[in-house]
Design a protein around this motif. Structure first.
Motif, mmCIF file in Angstrom:
data_model
loop_
_atom_site.group_PDB
_atom_site.id
_atom_site.type_symbol
_atom_site.label_atom_id
_atom_site.label_comp_id
_atom_site.label_asym_id
_atom_site.label_seq_id
_atom_site.Cartn_x
_atom_site.Cartn_y
_atom_site.Cartn_z
ATOM 1 N N GLY A 22 0.806 -1.196 0.000
ATOM 2 C CA GLY A 22 0.000 0.000 0.000
ATOM 3 C C GLY A 22 0.843 1.251 0.000
ATOM 4 O O GLY A 22 1.828 1.376 -0.728
ATOM 5 N N THR A 23 0.466 2.211 0.852
ATOM 6 C CA THR A 23 1.171 3.493 0.876
ATOM 7 C C THR A 23 2.579 3.382 1.443
ATOM 8 O O THR A 23 3.328 4.359 1.444
ATOM 9 N N GLU A 24 2.966 2.197 1.941
ATOM 10 C CA GLU A 24 4.327 1.984 2.407
ATOM 11 C C GLU A 24 5.271 1.611 1.261
ATOM 12 O O GLU A 24 6.487 1.713 1.394
ATOM 13 N N SER A 25 4.735 1.166 0.151
ATOM 14 C CA SER A 25 5.558 0.728 -0.979
ATOM 15 C C SER A 25 6.138 1.929 -1.716
ATOM 16 O O SER A 25 5.490 2.975 -1.828
ATOM 17 N N VAL A 26 7.350 1.755 -2.238
ATOM 18 C CA VAL A 26 8.009 2.810 -2.997
ATOM 19 C C VAL A 26 8.462 2.247 -4.337
ATOM 20 O O VAL A 26 9.113 1.204 -4.400
ATOM 21 N N ILE A 27 8.094 2.928 -5.426
ATOM 22 C CA ILE A 27 8.524 2.568 -6.775
ATOM 23 C C ILE A 27 9.663 3.513 -7.148
ATOM 24 O O ILE A 27 9.485 4.737 -7.185
ATOM 25 N N ALA A 28 10.832 2.965 -7.387
ATOM 26 C CA ALA A 28 12.023 3.783 -7.604
ATOM 27 C C ALA A 28 11.956 4.540 -8.926
ATOM 28 O O ALA A 28 11.493 4.014 -9.945
ATOM 29 N N ARG A 212 -6.793 -3.899 -17.357
ATOM 30 C CA ARG A 212 -6.040 -3.036 -16.456
ATOM 31 C C ARG A 212 -6.506 -1.573 -16.536
ATOM 32 O O ARG A 212 -6.828 -1.058 -17.608
ATOM 33 N N ILE A 213 -6.511 -0.932 -15.355
ATOM 34 C CA ILE A 213 -6.773 0.501 -15.213
ATOM 35 C C ILE A 213 -5.643 1.072 -14.369
ATOM 36 O O ILE A 213 -5.344 0.548 -13.294
ATOM 37 N N ALA A 214 -5.011 2.130 -14.846
ATOM 38 C CA ALA A 214 -3.932 2.767 -14.094
ATOM 39 C C ALA A 214 -4.361 4.169 -13.679
ATOM 40 O O ALA A 214 -4.914 4.922 -14.487
ATOM 41 N N PHE A 215 -4.131 4.490 -12.400
ATOM 42 C CA PHE A 215 -4.395 5.824 -11.870
ATOM 43 C C PHE A 215 -3.060 6.465 -11.476
ATOM 44 O O PHE A 215 -2.258 5.861 -10.754
ATOM 45 N N PHE A 216 -2.857 7.709 -11.914
ATOM 46 C CA PHE A 216 -1.714 8.513 -11.506
ATOM 47 C C PHE A 216 -2.290 9.779 -10.869
ATOM 48 O O PHE A 216 -2.944 10.571 -11.548
ATOM 49 N N TYR A 217 -2.048 9.959 -9.593
ATOM 50 C CA TYR A 217 -2.769 10.966 -8.819
ATOM 51 C C TYR A 217 -2.160 12.352 -8.956
ATOM 52 O O TYR A 217 -0.939 12.523 -8.904
ATOM 53 N N TYR A 218 -3.030 13.327 -9.116
ATOM 54 C CA TYR A 218 -2.598 14.705 -9.324
ATOM 55 C C TYR A 218 -1.846 15.261 -8.122
ATOM 56 O O TYR A 218 -0.796 15.893 -8.265
ATOM 57 N N PHE A 228 -10.380 -4.952 -13.740
ATOM 58 C CA PHE A 228 -11.701 -4.442 -14.089
ATOM 59 C C PHE A 228 -12.759 -4.758 -13.026
ATOM 60 O O PHE A 228 -13.922 -4.391 -13.187
ATOM 61 N N LYS A 229 -12.350 -5.422 -11.946
ATOM 62 C CA LYS A 229 -13.249 -5.618 -10.807
ATOM 63 C C LYS A 229 -13.002 -4.573 -9.721
ATOM 64 O O LYS A 229 -13.644 -4.587 -8.674
ATOM 65 N N GLY A 230 -12.040 -3.688 -9.975
ATOM 66 C CA GLY A 230 -11.720 -2.651 -9.006
ATOM 67 C C GLY A 230 -10.739 -3.091 -7.945
ATOM 68 O O GLY A 230 -10.502 -2.366 -6.970
ATOM 69 N N GLN A 231 -10.133 -4.284 -8.126
ATOM 70 C CA GLN A 231 -9.149 -4.776 -7.161
ATOM 71 C C GLN A 231 -7.780 -4.166 -7.472
ATOM 72 O O GLN A 231 -7.374 -4.080 -8.626
ATOM 73 N N ILE A 232 -7.071 -3.760 -6.424
ATOM 74 C CA ILE A 232 -5.741 -3.176 -6.603
ATOM 75 C C ILE A 232 -4.745 -4.284 -6.927
ATOM 76 O O ILE A 232 -4.590 -5.236 -6.163
ATOM 77 N N VAL A 233 -4.078 -4.156 -8.064
ATOM 78 C CA VAL A 233 -3.068 -5.118 -8.498
ATOM 79 C C VAL A 233 -1.679 -4.698 -8.012
ATOM 80 O O VAL A 233 -0.866 -5.525 -7.604
#
Length: 330
Positions: A22-28, A212-218, A228-233
């Motif tokens: 979750g919010t603890e993960s970091v993508i380099a 797949r649906i990707a969200f990049f937050y403003y 497509f079921k709304g589950q976070i991958v």
């Protein structure tokens, strides 16, 4: 349980608990940001472009102040081919729209202005043809935005959710909420509805073939990948862990501001902390949620598109009639 087995189980459990999620993960962030040089051509026909997309062998530019809405160019040479379609009530006319997005080979679609109307348009060598107008049966609320997924399923942004999203199955009528935005518990209470929408804005990419649906937050350097079921991958902070979300909410400028996508990649515009004036910055992602690379252009662009193979960036400016293009790094 034998002592050795008990000890091993404890180690496995501790290891599993220590994995960030979750919010603890970091993508380099990739260390190097490549500089991409863009060439340009004077078209002589663009008049206040409002959007741009590429499909098949054509580049399409939507204009604000022309009798004909769309200008069509050859994708390889950028030679001007023709202009077509007007606003009206005829079978091959357009309704007012907000966005244009690529669809299938030689097709793109528009999203109606304030209504869930999806208009699909075929781009030929000499003319455009409206191949379908689908008014999605959504009577629960105003529709802010919508993406077709598969069959009669849609990703939709209802007005009452004030910037958040849900999945809608038109056949069954089922509505499923997309998980709330990250750091929702830190969101400031806003009386200004515009600021509430800004706090919850996400740049969206959709791939029906990959589910797949990707969200990049403003407001945050943060990415989420859904099915497509709304589950976070997959999800995570981008670059570094966000320890104080209030600093993101309080910033005047956001982080992610626009994205475009093909079957192979997503390119998203972002604003780094060390941004230089007159430079536009981009990240390149794949559909598994991997940040592949980043690049920058020594100019400011808000309208851009990708070639269907994802290898060429095209751009336009609202205040001139030029088109820009450049090859992206592998």
């Amino acid at each position: 349980m034998k002592p050795f087995l008990l000890f091993s189980a404890i180690l496995l459990f501790a290891g599993a608990c220590s994995q960030p999620s979750g919010t603890e993960s970091v993508i380099a962030l990739p260390e190097e940001s490549h500089v991409v040089a863009l060439d340009s051509v004077d078209t002589g026909v663009l008049l206040n472009p409002i959007d741009i997309t590429a499909t098949g062998n054509h580049l399409i530019v939507a204009n604000m102040h022309k009798d004909t809405i769309f200008d069509v160019f050859d994708l390889q040479s950028l030679n001007y081919l023709y202009s077509d379609l007007i606003y009206g009530g005829g079978p091959n006319d357009m309704s007012r729209f907000r966005w244009i997005r690529p669809w299938e080979e030689d097709e793109f679609y528009t999203v109606g202005l304030g209504i869930p109307l999806i208009t699909k348009i075929n781009v030929g060598e000499e003319k455009m043809t409206v191949t379908g107008n689908q008014l999605v049966q959504w009577d629960r609320d105003i529709c802010q935005n919508i993406y077709p997924l598969e069959d009669d399923r849609y990703l939709i942004q209802p007005g009452k959710k004030e910037g958040e999203w849900c999945l809608y199955d038109m056949s069954s009528g089922e509505v499923t909420d997309i998980p709330a935005l990250p750091f929702k518990e830190d969101e400031p209470e806003e009386k200004n509805l515009v600021k509430t929408f800004q706090n919850r804005t996400a740049q969206v990419a959709v791939h029906p073939g990959k589910n797949r649906i990707a969200f990049f937050y403003y407001k945050f350097p943060y990415m989420r990948l859904f099915d497509f079921k709304g589950q976070i991958v997959k999800e995570g902070c981008v670059g570094k862990k966000i320890t104080d979300p209030s600093t993101c909410y309080n910033k005047e400028m956001g982080y992610y501001s626009k994205c475009v996508y093909t079957d192979s990649r997503i390119v998203v515009r972002y604003i780094p902390e060390d941004q230089q004036e007159g430079t536009t910055y981009f990240q390149v992602w794949d559909w598994d949620g991997n940040l592949l690379s980043r690049f920058e252009v020594k100019d400011m662009f808000y309208l851009f598109a990708l070639s269907p193979d994802g290898k060429t960036l095209y751009a336009a400016k609202i205040d001139n009639d030029q088109l820009f293009w450049g090859k992206l790094p592998d």
